[in-house]
Enzyme design. Structure first.
Site, PDB file in Angstrom:
ATOM      1  N   GLY A   1      37.799  45.641  44.139  1.00 21.94           N
ATOM      2  CA  GLY A   1      38.299  46.349  42.971  1.00 21.94           C
ATOM      3  C   GLY A   1      39.022  47.585  43.476  1.00 21.94           C
ATOM      4  O   GLY A   1      38.508  48.301  44.351  1.00 21.94           O
TER       5      GLY A   1
ATOM      6  N   ASP B   1      45.900  46.331  40.402  1.00 24.69           N
ATOM      7  CA  ASP B   1      45.764  46.735  41.811  1.00 24.69           C
ATOM      8  C   ASP B   1      46.922  47.611  42.265  1.00 24.69           C
ATOM      9  O   ASP B   1      46.779  48.426  43.175  1.00 24.69           O
ATOM     10  CB  ASP B   1      45.647  45.508  42.702  1.00 24.69           C
ATOM     11  CG  ASP B   1      44.284  44.875  42.520  1.00 24.69           C
ATOM     12  OD1 ASP B   1      44.129  44.034  41.617  1.00 24.69           O
ATOM     13  OD2 ASP B   1      43.351  45.259  43.248  1.00 24.69           O
TER      14      ASP B   1
HETATM   15  O1  MRU Z   1      40.125  40.816  45.026  1.00 27.19           O
HETATM   16  P1  MRU Z   1      39.468  41.828  44.141  1.00 27.19           P
HETATM   17  O2  MRU Z   1      38.158  41.362  43.589  1.00 27.19           O
HETATM   18  O3  MRU Z   1      39.379  43.178  44.816  1.00 27.19           O
HETATM   19  O4  MRU Z   1      40.470  41.972  42.917  1.00 27.19           O
HETATM   20  C1  MRU Z   1      40.179  42.940  41.939  1.00 27.19           C
HETATM   21  C2  MRU Z   1      41.122  42.968  40.807  1.00 27.19           C
HETATM   22  O5  MRU Z   1      42.116  42.273  40.778  1.00 27.19           O
HETATM   23  C3  MRU Z   1      40.839  43.982  39.730  1.00 27.19           C
HETATM   24  O6  MRU Z   1      41.256  43.518  38.498  1.00 27.19           O
HETATM   25  C4  MRU Z   1      41.597  45.289  40.053  1.00 27.19           C
HETATM   26  O7  MRU Z   1      41.309  45.708  41.360  1.00 27.19           O
HETATM   27  C5  MRU Z   1      41.270  46.365  39.101  1.00 27.19           C
HETATM   28  S1  MRU Z   1      39.655  47.011  39.337  1.00 27.19           S
HETATM   29  C6  MRU Z   1      39.369  48.270  38.242  1.00 27.19           C
END
Ligand code: MRU
Length: 354
Positions: free
Chosen positions: A55, A242
């Site tokens: 995240g 992200d």
């Molecule tokens: O691969 P991840 O689990 O890190 O991906 C996370 C996401 O895509 C979330 O939606 C994003 O980081 C927003 S977190 C507040």
């Protein structure tokens, strides 16, 4: 091992400058709630890479604390060189979420402002900065929740993708913060959580978090979103982000773009909730956002079982980019950005970034 209560913070620093970063190992959820301790930069790097902590905001916070563990034993003469090495190293853990680089840049700048100071003083100041990044996130997520909750109405069905909750941030989330805050205002929502192939952050993390907070949540496979929308069960979509380019194009977990297309086809508003630190105004559009490609085994051997023929070609991008024109509004701590245009982003976010 704890398996029920969600009373552990996503991540925390234990001790003083010689202390360690402790974080929930999210790869074990929802069946095991267990923390791991990170005493060196390599352990933090691995935790980010393998999604023990994941995240966008959470990996930024983890990296900031990662810098602090990397400087254990630093001397007056090498502390700033080691700071640079640690920042460069941690920056190689994952490429897409800009919060990682944003947090490391913030740590580097603080270090550079302490040229000539004793290592102990530099390290104490850097720990204070990491703690500030952590505390800022707690405050900012609550702001995002408060601002975004206005967009949701009592009784609505809300769909989300991946996990943008407390586990993806210090403790309250971005997309889920909007739902938490709406519920705190007395609005009752019916949340649909996409399971989020291939790593199931929606099933393992979002469904778990919402259950823990007593919010009505229904888990669906990613491929069911269109049907659920056509049946009239969803009145809004809220996801995290992200990295958001200057024109509003938004990178988020793979599958988000499809959800946005489906939302448009069904006349459902698609909202993105993210802190200002997720905007990358150095990028003109989403085309320039680096997209992480992950191990094919996440698709062929998900969770220990072989589900594809040996040797099959696999493509596994971990993120996709939703074009700004599909986004009804972006909710950040500076307000609601609507319409999602270069001009509006410059007005609302540009000043905070300056
Ligand atoms: O691969 P991840 O689990 O890190 O991906 C996370 C996401 O895509 C979330 O939606 C994003 O980081 C927003 S977190 C507040």
């Amino acid at each position: 091992v704890k398996t029920t209560a969600a009373d552990l913070p996503t991540l925390r620093w234990v001790g003083d400058s010689d202390g360690c970063l402790t974080l929930i190992d999210q790869t074990l959820l929802p069946t095991e709630l267990r923390e791991i301790e990170c005493h060196d930069a390599a352990t933090v790097w691995e935790a980010i890479k393998s999604l023990r902590v994941r995240g966008a905001p959470a990996i930024g916070i983890a990296a900031a604390y990662g810098v602090c563990v990397a400087l254990r034993g630093a001397s007056d003469s090498d502390v700033l060189a080691r700071l640079d090495t640690a920042c460069d190293y941690l920056a190689t853990s994952r490429p897409t979420a800009v919060n990682l680089f944003w947090a490391l840049d913030r740590m580097r700048a603080v270090g550079q402002s302490m040229q000539g100071k004793p290592a102990a003083q530099v390290r104490a100041r850097l720990l204070a900065e990491a703690r500030a990044i952590h505390a800022d996130d707690q405050r900012i997520c609550r702001e995002i929740g408060r601002i975004g909750a206005e967009l949701l109405c009592d009784g609505q069905g809300v769909l989300t993708h991946c996990n943008a909750g407390g586990l993806a941030t210090a403790d309250y989330g971005t997309a889920l913060a909007v739902m938490f805050a709406a519920e705190e205002q007395g609005k009752r929502l019916r949340v649909f959580a996409d399971e989020t192939r291939p790593l199931l952050q929606g099933a393992r993390l979002t469904a778990w978090e919402l259950q823990q907070r007593g919010i009505d949540v229904t888990l669906i496979c990613d491929s069911m979103a269109a049907q659920v929308m056509r049946e009239g069960r969803v009145q809004a979509v809220v996801t995290g982000a992200d990295r958001i380019a200057a024109n509003g194009d938004t990178a988020n977990k793979i599958g988000t773009y499809s959800v946005a297309v489906l939302a448009e086809a069904h006349g459902i508003p698609f909202y993105v909730a993210a802190p200002v630190s997720t905007f990358d105004l150095t990028l003109d559009s989403g085309e320039q956002i680096p997209i992480e490609e992950r191990d094919p085994r996440e698709i062929t051997h998900g969770f220990g079982r072989e589900t594809a023929p040996a040797g099959v070609k696999v493509y596994n991008p971990a993120f996709d980019v939703t074009p700004a024109r599909l986004i009804a509004a972006i909710i950040c701590e500076a307000g609601v950005i609507r319409p999602v245009s270069r001009e509006q982003i410059a007005t609302v976010v540009g000043q905070r970034k300056a």
